[in-house]
Write a protein that holds these residues in place. Structure first.
Motif, PDB file in Angstrom:
ATOM      1  N   LYS A   1      35.863  53.037  33.992  1.00 40.72           N
ATOM      2  CA  LYS A   1      36.707  54.245  35.005  1.00 40.72           C
ATOM      3  C   LYS A   1      37.229  53.163  35.882  1.00 40.72           C
ATOM      4  O   LYS A   1      37.941  53.371  36.824  1.00 40.72           O
ATOM      5  N   VAL A   2      36.710  51.750  35.903  1.00 42.38           N
ATOM      6  CA  VAL A   2      37.122  51.147  36.991  1.00 42.38           C
ATOM      7  C   VAL A   2      38.538  50.220  36.477  1.00 42.38           C
ATOM      8  O   VAL A   2      39.415  50.295  37.290  1.00 42.38           O
ATOM      9  N   ILE A   3      38.470  49.611  35.519  1.00 43.21           N
ATOM     10  CA  ILE A   3      39.786  49.026  34.878  1.00 43.21           C
ATOM     11  C   ILE A   3      39.908  49.109  33.350  1.00 43.21           C
ATOM     12  O   ILE A   3      38.670  48.874  32.732  1.00 43.21           O
ATOM     13  N   GLU A   4      40.990  49.063  32.903  1.00 40.38           N
ATOM     14  CA  GLU A   4      40.884  49.076  31.546  1.00 40.38           C
ATOM     15  C   GLU A   4      40.527  47.678  30.866  1.00 40.38           C
ATOM     16  O   GLU A   4      41.240  46.713  31.468  1.00 40.38           O
ATOM     17  N   SER A   5      39.966  47.403  29.915  1.00 37.85           N
ATOM     18  CA  SER A   5      39.495  45.993  29.631  1.00 37.85           C
ATOM     19  C   SER A   5      39.154  46.107  28.146  1.00 37.85           C
ATOM     20  O   SER A   5      38.483  46.954  27.483  1.00 37.85           O
ATOM     21  N   ASN A   6      39.869  45.021  27.372  1.00 36.99           N
ATOM     22  CA  ASN A   6      39.846  45.236  25.709  1.00 36.99           C
ATOM     23  C   ASN A   6      39.552  43.925  25.368  1.00 36.99           C
ATOM     24  O   ASN A   6      39.701  42.849  26.122  1.00 36.99           O
TER      25      ASN A   6
ATOM     26  N   TRP B   1      34.632  39.314  41.624  1.00 36.65           N
ATOM     27  CA  TRP B   1      34.974  38.430  40.477  1.00 36.65           C
ATOM     28  C   TRP B   1      36.326  38.851  40.003  1.00 36.65           C
ATOM     29  O   TRP B   1      37.178  38.108  39.549  1.00 36.65           O
ATOM     30  N   LEU B   2      36.382  40.253  39.738  1.00 38.08           N
ATOM     31  CA  LEU B   2      37.495  40.817  39.364  1.00 38.08           C
ATOM     32  C   LEU B   2      38.872  40.480  40.059  1.00 38.08           C
ATOM     33  O   LEU B   2      39.815  40.281  39.557  1.00 38.08           O
ATOM     34  N   TYR B   3      38.827  40.720  41.390  1.00 34.98           N
ATOM     35  CA  TYR B   3      39.902  40.517  42.404  1.00 34.98           C
ATOM     36  C   TYR B   3      40.050  39.088  42.499  1.00 34.98           C
ATOM     37  O   TYR B   3      41.501  38.576  42.667  1.00 34.98           O
TER      38      TYR B   3
ATOM     39  N   ASN C   1      38.666  30.183  43.370  1.00 33.56           N
ATOM     40  CA  ASN C   1      37.667  30.044  42.577  1.00 33.56           C
ATOM     41  C   ASN C   1      36.740  31.175  42.342  1.00 33.56           C
ATOM     42  O   ASN C   1      35.825  31.783  42.987  1.00 33.56           O
ATOM     43  N   TYR C   2      37.224  31.365  41.120  1.00 31.23           N
ATOM     44  CA  TYR C   2      36.634  32.806  40.518  1.00 31.23           C
ATOM     45  C   TYR C   2      35.296  32.886  40.050  1.00 31.23           C
ATOM     46  O   TYR C   2      34.783  33.823  39.492  1.00 31.23           O
ATOM     47  N   LYS C   3      34.586  31.672  39.869  1.00 33.45           N
ATOM     48  CA  LYS C   3      33.283  31.600  39.474  1.00 33.45           C
ATOM     49  C   LYS C   3      32.465  32.350  40.124  1.00 33.45           C
ATOM     50  O   LYS C   3      32.286  32.026  41.529  1.00 33.45           O
ATOM     51  N   ASN C   4      31.638  33.124  39.687  1.00 32.30           N
ATOM     52  CA  ASN C   4      30.724  34.073  40.201  1.00 32.30           C
ATOM     53  C   ASN C   4      29.425  33.806  39.639  1.00 32.30           C
ATOM     54  O   ASN C   4      28.904  34.459  38.816  1.00 32.30           O
ATOM     55  N   ASP C   5      28.481  32.539  40.026  1.00 29.90           N
ATOM     56  CA  ASP C   5      27.241  32.298  39.453  1.00 29.90           C
ATOM     57  C   ASP C   5      26.524  33.101  40.388  1.00 29.90           C
ATOM     58  O   ASP C   5      26.320  33.429  41.589  1.00 29.90           O
TER      59      ASP C   5
ATOM     60  N   PRO D   1      45.296  48.647  43.878  1.00 24.47           N
ATOM     61  CA  PRO D   1      44.343  49.406  43.015  1.00 24.47           C
ATOM     62  C   PRO D   1      44.036  49.192  41.717  1.00 24.47           C
ATOM     63  O   PRO D   1      45.130  48.434  41.269  1.00 24.47           O
ATOM     64  N   THR D   2      43.017  49.203  41.168  1.00 25.28           N
ATOM     65  CA  THR D   2      42.589  48.482  39.904  1.00 25.28           C
ATOM     66  C   THR D   2      43.712  49.149  38.765  1.00 25.28           C
ATOM     67  O   THR D   2      43.756  48.529  37.661  1.00 25.28           O
TER      68      THR D   2
END
Length: 776
Positions: free
Chosen positions: A15-20, A141-143, A156-160, A215-216
């Motif tokens: 429901k947050v974002i379409e992901s395939n 991470w998504l944004y 830097n989208y790395k999310n350790d 908006p996502t």
């Protein structure tokens, strides 16, 4: 391979974002590699590209909920390209999943063991992190991904995320989870706003703010992410130890050591062992043992304090001679015999043991002890894993030394100097002004004084303490003379010397003239007789006659001051006196901290036969808080109430004492403010001015004052005497008395008396009330 997903409804990722899932971004990545022509694996990459493109259906987006078993041969190629041949599914932790979604379609065996609770669903929330925090991390991470892929912002989208997990063998470890999104494309659905990078970076935008701006539903994700998990137990545990050391204070010192001891087995990778660390701070250059650390120690945590100190000294001597780890893989009689301080290990069911000294510049700061109930569980090998932690352990032990030094300084300041926190600020101000002055212009700091302060004086005295002490001395001297007489008679049966008869005569004479109430100089006379006449003769006979040796040893044993029988009356009196004074002092010390909460005041406590104290309160003592007389009245009510509590405390304590002691309680009411100044020579405050000196004279002369025309002492056991000069002072005291009588703390009667004239002081009056010893 079954797709691992989070429990339905936990995140509602769909429901947050379409992901395939899509393999197209991966193929585009390979095509770039092949186009460069420099990669030795280009032909292998081309083979993969050709294989995938031969089946147009696999190039379409695939739902994360789809069954991927039909694509097994493609997945095998994908996995072979991404993960090297040296990767081991049973020891390495990795996985591949849908973007943003907690849906993992390929994973190693260890990944499944660590990140699923039942082998079916992902354990989505790391230990110690809230569900809301995980959702926020996912959105961040998504944004970051959107801003980099769509707007080409350098992000830097790395999310350790550091995740605390428990491995199948029961060891708690830390792992760092990284989600690689290089094979993810972000698709734009419709029009999106223009973002200027410079303006965007000039202010911080939260994920919630980005959701308003972008908006996502304007985006969708295609591709797959790679989860890689790295064991960071060593570095994370070291960081935790650093935090312990940095945050260790006197009030959490023991808890910090307990937390550290739980981390040691994690660093070593041995779950079924216990660790214990003991600091060896120094006092006056000698290593000492603090009871708060020794009680649970494997070596020192058995026996009384004397035995603990004995083992502690044996351990110190061993470590000073052998400052290396003492390793006992199998604890048994033969292995611990060379080390007497290890004798109690078997009693504690310790079958494998290591004693590791922590040293700095050849000085032993403390020890780390490792113990196991399993023989041969410990050896030298695990100690190598402590190399990186060793400096931190030394730093922690050094910190303990500083904490003890500060505690000693606090005691010295409290017991021997006058710089309490309530007045210390003024000394700090004067010292700072002194330092601000150029050295050539500096002068000695003038007397520091506080004007217009109100004094409150209280005294708790031991009734007839000098008489009790004299009786104890007389009874001990009598027993000692009787012991001398009996010893001389026994010796006379073996050795015939006229001198022995003469000594017996002197002994009997001293016994007959020893008065019922000890006169001044009598104890000195008896002690001189024993030291100069009896002891030299007995010592000579002891050396020259083996037959008499047991008799003489018995005599010297009984006259030993620390443990001998003939000192027991004095010892019992001193122990009882110390017990009473300690109980009063501890109570007042606790109350001192309590009364400071309402308004800062100076509290000076000192010990005589009992305990006396003086409190000063006023505006000049408070650095910032505004003074009002209500604080003075509150303190006077506390003073009367606390005296009643002390009377109850000592009354309750009296039956437990070896010598029955009673206390009297007295308060001096002085309503006029005075000036006090700090006397550097005596390190204490004293009054200033001729009028103020009258207060000090009264303080020093009322301790044994009598009621006028009666000869009766004002202070009596079980009562509180309140000395005053003016009627308004009496009226104020009566208000407090009435309140405490209503609470059944004081009995109903009030005595109003006049006091005999004292040298330089007249017109004193007093109230006397009786304390209700039956606590409600």
């Amino acid at each position: 391979m079954k797709v691992l997903t989070a429990h339905p409804g936990v995140f509602n990722d769909d429901k947050v974002i379409e992901s395939n899932i899509s393999f197209v971004p991966f193929l585009n990545y390979l095509k770039e590699k092949v186009g460069n022509g420099d990669d030795a694996r280009s032909s292998f990459y081309q083979l993969i590209i050709d294989k995938f493109e031969s089946n147009p259906d696999i190039l379409k987006p695939i739902s994360p909920d789809a069954d991927l078993s039909q694509y097994k041969e493609y997945l095998d190629l994908l996995i072979a390209a991404i993960f090297p041949v040296t990767t081991d599914s049973s020891t390495d932790i990795y996985g591949m999943g849908a973007p943003y979604r907690f849906a993992i379609f390929h994973y190693s065996d260890l990944f499944k063991q660590l990140f699923t609770s039942d082998g079916k669903e992902l354990t989505t929330v790391p230990d110690g992190i809230s569900l809301a925090q995980v959702k926020k991390d996912k959105m961040t991470w998504l944004y970051k991904l959107i801003l980099e892929k769509v707007f080409h912002f350098p992000m830097n989208y790395k999310n350790d995320i550091i995740h605390r997990v428990e491995t199948p063998d029961g060891i708690k470890r830390y792992v760092k989870v990284n989600i690689d999104a290089r094979f993810v494309d972000v698709k734009v659905n419709g029009s999106i706003p223009h973002l200027d990078y410079n303006q965007f970076c000039s202010k911080q935008i939260t994920p919630e703010g980005l959701q308003q701006l972008l908006p996502t539903h304007l985006f969708s994700l295609e591709g797959f992410v790679i989860w890689t998990v790295k064991d960071v137990t060593q570095s994370e545990t070291l960081n935790n130890i650093k935090n312990l050391v940095m945050n260790m204070r006197a009030n959490n010192e023991v808890d910090s050591y307990r937390s550290l001891e739980k981390m040691i087995p994690t660093i070593l990778g041995i779950p079924d062992i216990t660790a214990h660390m003991v600091p060896f701070p120094k006092v006056n250059g000698k290593s000492v043992l603090e009871e708060q650390f020794s009680n649970t120690d494997p070596i020192l945590g058995i026996g009384n304090k004397k035995q603990q100190q004995h083992f502690f000294q044996l351990m110190l001597e061993h470590l000073q001679q052998h400052p290396v780890p003492l390793i006992v893989p199998d604890v048994n009689e033969a292995t611990i015999n060379p080390h007497p301080f290890l004798k109690f290990l078997p009693i504690k069911n310790i079958r494998s043991f290591i004693l590791c000294p922590i040293t700095h510049k050849k000085e032993v700061l403390g020890v780390l002890e490792l113990a196991s109930s399993v023989p041969n569980r410990l050896s030298a090998e695990p100690l190598w894993k402590l190399q990186n932690a060793y400096p931190l352990l030394g730093l922690m032990l050094s910190r303990s030394m500083n904490i003890l030094e500060n505690r000693l300084n606090e005691v010295i300041k409290d017991q021997f100097t006058a710089l309490q926190p309530a007045v210390e600020w003024k000394f700090v101000d004067e010292a700072w002004n002194y330092l601000l002055t150029p050295p050539e212009e500096r002068k000695d700091i003038e007397s520091i004084s506080f004007d217009e302060v109100y004094p409150l004086y209280g005294a708790v005295d031991i009734r007839n303490s000098s008489v009790q002490q004299g009786n104890a001395i007389r009874e001990d001297l009598q027993e000692q003379l009787e012991l001398i007489r009996d010893t001389l008679e026994t010796i006379g049966q073996t050795v015939h010397l006229p001198l022995l008869e003469e000594l017996q005569f002197k002994t009997n004479d001293l016994l007959q003239h020893l008065s019922n109430s000890l006169q001044a100089g009598e104890d000195l006379k008896v002690n001189e007789f024993m030291d100069q006449e009896i002891q030299p003769v007995l010592e000579h006979l002891c050396e020259g006659n083996e037959t008499l040796q047991p008799v003489l040893e018995n005599y010297f044993k009984k006259i030993d001051k620390s443990e001998g029988h003939v000192y027991h009356h004095r010892r019992e009196y001193e122990e009882s006196l110390s017990h009473v004074n300690t109980a009063i002092s501890q109570y007042l010390e606790k109350e001192r901290l309590y009364i400071q909460q309402s308004f800062p005041c100076y509290f000076e406590k000192y010990r005589t036969d009992g305990i006396e104290y003086t409190i000063y309160i006023g505006q000049s003592i408070a650095q910032e808080k505004k003074f009002d007389h209500l604080y003075l009245r509150n303190l006077r009510l506390w003073q009367l109430s606390s005296m009643a509590h002390i009377a109850r405390l000592t009354h309750k304590l009296s039956p437990k004492l070896k010598v029955h002691l009673q206390t009297t309680q007295m308060i001096l009411m002085h309503s006029a403010p005075i000036t006090i100044s700090f006397r550097s020579d005596e390190r204490r405050f004293d009054v200033e001015g001729a009028y103020n000196v009258r207060y000090e004279i009264i303080k020093k002369r009322i301790d044994k004052v009598h009621i006028k025309d009666t000869g009766e002492r004002l202070t009596q056991p079980g009562t509180i005497a309140m000395v005053y000069s003016y009627a308004r002072e009496m009226d104020e005291l009566k208000k407090y008395i009435a309140f405490l009588q209503s609470k059944k703390i004081l009995l109903p009667e009030i005595e109003e008396v006049e006091l005999e004239e004292l040298q330089g002081v007249s017109g004193l009056k007093a109230l006397r009330v009786t304390v209700n010893m039956e606590e409600a």
